[in-house]
Write a protein that holds these residues in place. Structure first.
Motif, short mmCIF file in Angstrom:
data_model
loop_
_atom_site.label_atom_id
_atom_site.label_comp_id
_atom_site.label_asym_id
_atom_site.label_seq_id
_atom_site.Cartn_x
_atom_site.Cartn_y
_atom_site.Cartn_z
N GLY A 124 0.82 -1.21 0.00
CA GLY A 124 0.00 0.00 0.00
C GLY A 124 0.85 1.26 0.00
O GLY A 124 0.55 2.23 -0.71
N ILE A 125 1.92 1.25 0.80
CA ILE A 125 2.84 2.39 0.82
C ILE A 125 3.47 2.59 -0.56
O ILE A 125 3.56 3.71 -1.07
N SER A 126 3.88 1.49 -1.19
CA SER A 126 4.51 1.59 -2.50
C SER A 126 3.52 2.08 -3.56
O SER A 126 3.91 2.77 -4.51
N THR A 127 2.24 1.75 -3.40
CA THR A 127 1.22 2.24 -4.33
C THR A 127 1.09 3.76 -4.22
O THR A 127 1.04 4.47 -5.23
N ILE A 128 1.02 4.25 -2.99
CA ILE A 128 0.89 5.69 -2.78
C ILE A 128 2.11 6.43 -3.34
O ILE A 128 1.98 7.43 -4.06
N LEU A 129 3.32 5.93 -3.06
CA LEU A 129 4.53 6.59 -3.52
C LEU A 129 4.69 6.50 -5.04
O LEU A 129 5.29 7.38 -5.66
N LYS A 130 4.15 5.45 -5.65
CA LYS A 130 4.18 5.32 -7.11
C LYS A 130 3.43 6.48 -7.76
O LYS A 130 3.90 7.10 -8.72
N TRP A 131 2.23 6.76 -7.24
CA TRP A 131 1.38 7.77 -7.89
C TRP A 131 1.67 9.18 -7.40
O TRP A 131 1.31 10.15 -8.08
N ALA A 160 4.99 10.22 -6.08
CA ALA A 160 6.37 10.60 -6.38
C ALA A 160 6.94 9.90 -7.61
O ALA A 160 8.06 10.22 -8.03
N GLY A 161 6.22 8.94 -8.17
CA GLY A 161 6.71 8.23 -9.36
C GLY A 161 7.76 7.18 -9.06
O GLY A 161 8.45 6.72 -9.97
N TRP A 162 7.85 6.76 -7.78
CA TRP A 162 8.86 5.77 -7.41
C TRP A 162 8.41 4.37 -7.80
O TRP A 162 7.23 4.02 -7.68
N ASP A 163 9.34 3.57 -8.26
CA ASP A 163 9.06 2.19 -8.66
C ASP A 163 8.64 1.39 -7.42
O ASP A 163 9.36 1.33 -6.43
N PRO A 164 7.44 0.73 -7.46
CA PRO A 164 6.96 -0.01 -6.28
C PRO A 164 7.91 -1.11 -5.82
O PRO A 164 8.03 -1.35 -4.61
N SER A 165 8.59 -1.78 -6.75
CA SER A 165 9.49 -2.86 -6.35
C SER A 165 10.66 -2.33 -5.52
O SER A 165 11.05 -2.93 -4.52
N TYR A 166 11.20 -1.17 -5.93
CA TYR A 166 12.31 -0.59 -5.17
C TYR A 166 11.86 -0.13 -3.79
O TYR A 166 12.59 -0.27 -2.80
N VAL A 167 10.64 0.43 -3.74
CA VAL A 167 10.10 0.87 -2.44
C VAL A 167 9.93 -0.34 -1.52
O VAL A 167 10.28 -0.28 -0.33
N GLN A 168 9.42 -1.44 -2.05
CA GLN A 168 9.20 -2.63 -1.23
C GLN A 168 10.52 -3.23 -0.77
O GLN A 168 10.63 -3.69 0.37
#
Length: 290
Positions: free
Chosen positions: A52-59, A61-69
């Motif tokens: 869920g955090i990676s989803t929010i940051l994807k939309w 800040a444009g961060w790749d969800p895999s890298y965030v995870q």
């Protein structure tokens, strides 16, 4: 001889069992990543957890969800080792690393549907199925569960409250970022995930546990054994009001046998006291084997 006996009993040798558990972790992680990448992420459904955090940051800040995870899961795994002890094995580490890897591989696949309700439904089902498979491998994918355990250990807050607070904060943040409607879809996905995990862990078949107190206990016991062909256990019980000792019979029947059991009990003793409870999984003779 021993190998043949193990095969007949449905028990794998230890090395084969361990290999199967690793396979479960990898396959389950792939299911979670696929459901996340094609159902939840494209529809902006942040259903709690690190995903869920990676989803929010994807939309945002444009961060790749895999890298965030990876950036969140791996430090949380080692924090768990430091603060909770070495109770997390290699399988959990594999789940922690492999899940974002599959997210990385599946991210470019695009959305399976642009309908957020379908995204929540099938995303929740897919994530739940994947996590259930991982849990069958006696592992986890790490994430906020480890953070919740650390908070529980050092602050005394219950695990359920910790997870509810963390996931609730993530869903609330998604409501502020994506709107209330998306947050409601996230709650649907979370509910389906929890229920699907239960189904994968315990199966769809629901048997019934019958607790029977009757003055015709011996006739009831014999009938269950010979007429219903089910095992029965006699439990010594004590009346709460009278303090009199009286036996209680316990038996497990399949769903389709419930009506037959009730009719039999009523025929023997219309005043019998009967409690029927759900048994999600029953192992042993006459039922499935583990």
């Amino acid at each position: 001889m021993m190998t043949a006996l193990r095969r007949r009993r449905g028990v794998l040798p230890p090395k084969a069992e361990l290999a199967l558990e690793y396979i479960f972790v990898v396959i389950g992680s792939a299911f979670v990543a696929l459901a996340f990448s094609v159902f939840l992420l494209p529809n902006k459904i942040a259903s709690g957890g690190v995903s869920g955090i990676s989803t929010i940051l994807k939309w945002v800040a444009g961060w790749d969800p895999s890298y965030v995870q990876w950036a969140l899961n791996i430090p949380l795994f080692f924090a768990g080792i430091i603060f909770l002890g070495k109770q997390f094995g290699a399988k959990t580490l594999i789940g922690t690393v492999v899940l974002p890897l599959f997210v990385f591989l599946f991210t470019g696949w695009g959305a399976a549907t642009n309908d957020p309700l379908l995204g929540a439904l099938f995303g929740g089902l897919g994530v739940g199925a994947g996590l259930g498979i991982v849990f069958r491998g006696k592992a986890s994918t790490g994430g906020v569960d480890l953070l919740a355990q650390i908070i529980h250990k050092y602050f005394g807050i219950s695990l359920g409250t910790c997870i509810l607070f963390i996931d609730g904060t993530i869903v609330l943040t998604s409501a502020l970022v994506f709107g209330l409607e998306k947050a409601l879809y996230a709650l649907i996905a979370m509910f389906l995930t929890a229920k699907t995990i239960d189904v994968v862990q315990m199966g769809l078949g629901v048997s019934k546990v019958a607790l029977i107190i009757s003055d015709q206990e011996e006739e009831m016991r014999q009938g269950i054994l010979t007429d219903l062909y089910r095992g029965v256990t006699k439990i010594n019980a004590l009346g709460g009001y009278t303090q009199d000792e009286r036996p209680m019979l316990m038996c497990v029947v399949a769903q389709y046998e419930v009506t037959k059991l009730k009719q039999y009990v009523k025929g023997v003793d219309p005043s019998a006291f009967v409690i029927l409870l759900n048994a999600n999984e029953v192992l042993g003779e006459g039922f499935k084997r583990g």
